[in-house]
Design an enzyme around this catalytic site. Structure first.
Site, PDB file in Angstrom:
ATOM      1  N   GLY A  71       0.808  -1.221   0.000  1.00  0.00           N
ATOM      2  CA  GLY A  71       0.000   0.000   0.000  1.00  0.00           C
ATOM      3  C   GLY A  71       0.839   1.268   0.000  1.00  0.00           C
ATOM      4  N   GLN A 181      -7.915   0.567   3.496  1.00  0.00           N
ATOM      5  CA  GLN A 181      -8.764   0.089   4.588  1.00  0.00           C
ATOM      6  C   GLN A 181     -10.133  -0.412   4.131  1.00  0.00           C
ATOM      7  OE1 GLN A 181      -8.364  -0.555   7.798  1.00  0.00           O
ATOM      8  NE2 GLN A 181      -6.201   0.023   7.806  1.00  0.00           N
ATOM      9  N   SER A 201      -3.950  -2.863  -0.643  1.00  0.00           N
ATOM     10  CA  SER A 201      -2.883  -3.660  -0.044  1.00  0.00           C
ATOM     11  C   SER A 201      -3.393  -5.059   0.257  1.00  0.00           C
ATOM     12  CB  SER A 201      -2.425  -2.984   1.242  1.00  0.00           C
ATOM     13  OG  SER A 201      -1.613  -3.852   1.989  1.00  0.00           O
ATOM     14  N   CYS A 328       1.083   2.597  12.134  1.00  0.00           N
ATOM     15  CA  CYS A 328       1.893   2.941  10.965  1.00  0.00           C
ATOM     16  C   CYS A 328       2.993   3.932  11.288  1.00  0.00           C
ATOM     17  CB  CYS A 328       1.002   3.484   9.870  1.00  0.00           C
ATOM     18  SG  CYS A 328      -0.256   2.291   9.453  1.00  0.00           S
TER      19      CYS A 328
END
Lengths: 385, 385
Positions: A71, A181, A201, A328
């Site tokens: 991603g 997401q 992703s 993250c």
């Protein structure tokens, strides 16, 4: 003590079928997809199949899917690729304050490179005001990047309205959506959004680490980030990660055609968690969208007076894995930029936990997790009062 | 018919131990290494271990290893990262004509970006003349990139002499070495080379696809290619591919401490192949270094009068997998830029095959492969004469 993993927005455990496929491909189809012999062709065939499986989510053509290492790379390729490719047409870019670091930090970097960037604020639900784009998007604007689902609070942006306002203001602007997401959890309505670029992703949908993709609308031109041997039609060179790509395709296929069912299942888990926690008499505040709204798999909750990190570790001792802020940020102890953007501060900001669910979670797990959370909050509260 | 895989410079089948480790990590250590809970810490620990294992090859510190998605990304990060980071100091870059496409195409791109690039020629052995750098490297030069082992003909560049001449000409120049083909096969003498940046890839050493690394000498600054969540100390953000990195570390460990043995084993296979082919009376010419020289695992041979593609597919029918030119060109039917650079043309260029060996190959396989090659050449020659 069985683990109850509720950190599925950070990463998800892979499907068993995906693990099996990856093992098999690594062992049997190890050829370089660029090799002229059959070991190369076999690998290329697997990649083609995965491309079809992923393209199905976009109702798109296979030629619109470009596989990346994940991603972060897909977001970087979309944003820098669009900015550099179009810098002769303009230098103005637009995004929001609550994007993922792999989006935000591209824009911070592009500011140093001479581009100007407008950052849209959000309301306390974590939503942008698409109307604000009317005056922002002008002749000099070349790119707008807005995420679909926010990873920390689960707000779902009004992308159709956003896309429409962008087009009316300047039809040449490229519209990028970070859908990391939402992929395989909510429909990717790229036509309705009038989007040009969408990032996804694999490891967020029970697929492997090391694979992601950028959907690039037919005819959209980008400057590649990497140069090399010409793979992915020169958009993303490097020997293809056949096993990870095949695993990505299979993970996508597991979710295909049952999006509504998956979303329903996840939302049910979220509402059970919320209801159980509320019925326990625990004092808490939901951050961002109300539980019945927002992404089906994310709920962000503050327990004012307690510290998120202490809560997290206390839950962990009971086998429950959650997140404080976003994962993250490489464990830097910074306040979440998303929670700050929706207006949180002080005790509410310090005590926020994210619970994120997956189709691997059972209702019983969720009930247990809510009870344990209530217990942990009680225990910790009694220690400080 | 058992396959005899002699395309190990394109990619290698993974070690069984690596496959097992990858499977285990994906299943058990699926946490996001950035997560604050133990599932994150467990993943981070595995990455730290792999970093130590890979650093051992450089006699380097762990902090000098930056994991990437593979060799192409490592080369791009080194070259563009060094060029952009130092563009205020100068705009001149140096490389050779026989680099891998992931190096050459970075330089072609940087030319469009306003940098000037000098390309060193090579002799018929595939070797640069380091002396040529004396006059080339000047005050305006910021980067020299020279590969260690050429992937197509196996020439080994005189990197110690090259490094010395670069330092004498301008001590501030960064020296990058693409060591994708030599990693775990020949010693990486980064100190002797006076190198600043060295690229490697896992899948060329029986490790997994999707992992590589850039060794960055302490204190060397680069502009990152990707921006995001701060992983790999902001040099390469994106959720770490824990399983692939762990597999890379294990593959590296398999080769550690036995480099001389591995090189000896590979060279032995190459010399057996050469001897058997010569003794069969087959007419052929070795391209690049003589068999006793050059990289231990690569031999490039022309069979004048025949077409490489036809040879390749005839060998494939007999279960022998080789390469015509390089596999890195995504199967574009172009003449090899390396073979052209060493002076090949016409029938010799058209008929060149690369045989590349690995520690998985047995002597018996090599004897069989040589006999089959001789037979194929005889059969095809009789058809055209």
């Amino acid at each position: 003590m069985a683990a109850i993993y509720l950190d599925n927005s950070a990463t998800t455990p892979p499907y068993r079928e995906v693990l099996e496929l990856i093992g098999r491909v690594q062992e049997e189809t190890y050829g370089n997809p660029s090799s002229m012999h059959s070991k190369g062709l076999d690998a290329e065939r697997l990649i083609g199949e995965a491309r079809r499986q992923v393209a199905a989510f976009f109702n798109g053509r296979e030629s619109e899917i470009f596989f990346t290492s994940g991603g972060t790379e897909a977001n970087n390729l979309a944003i820098k690729g669009a900015a550099y490719r179009n810098r002769r047409r303009g230098s103005h870019l637009v995004t929001s304050f609550i994007e993922h670091p792999s989006v935000l930090n591209c824009f911070r970097f592009l500011e140093q490179e001479g581009f100007s960037v407008s950052y849209l604020p959000v309301d306390e639900q974590g939503l942008i005001d698409p109307g604000a784009l009317k005056s922002l998007v002008g002749k000099n604007t070349i790119l707008v990047s807005i995420m679909h689902v926010n990873s920390e609070v689960g707000s779902i942006q009004p992308l159709a309205e956003t896309g429409q306002i962008i087009r009316e203001a300047n039809p040449d602007v490229l519209f990028h959506v970070d859908a990391v997401q939402s992929f395989a959890r909510l429909p990717l309505e790229v036509k309705k959004w009038q989007a040009d670029l969408v990032s996804c992703s694999a490891h967020k949908i029970h697929g492997p680490r090391g694979a992601g993709c950028l959907w690039v609308k037919e005819g959209t031109l980008l400057q590649p980030l990497l140069h090399g041997g010409g793979q992915e039609r020169e958009m993303r060179p490097g020997t293809e990660n056949t096993a990870a790509i095949a695993g990505f395709g299979l993970a996508a296929r597991q979710g295909e055609g049952r999006l509504a069912q998956t979303a329903g299942q996840l939302r049910n888990l979220k509402l059970i968690f919320y209801r159980e926690l509320r019925n326990s008499g625990t004092r808490f505040i939901v951050n961002g969208p109300a539980p019945e709204n927002g992404a089906p798999h994310i709920i962000n909750i503050s327990f004012p007076g307690l510290k998120a990190e202490v809560l997290l570790h206390s839950l962990e001792e009971r086998g429950i894995y959650v997140s404080a802020g976003s994962a993250c940020h490489s464990r830097r102890p910074e306040p979440s930029h998303v929670l700050e953007a929706i207006g949180l501060s002080g005790r509410r900001l310090e005590s926020a936990l994210r619970f994120s669910f997956s189709v691997f979670n059972t209702e019983q797990e969720i009930i247990t997790a809510a009870a344990e959370t209530a217990q942990v909050v009680r225990d910790l509260s009694s220690m400080i009062s």
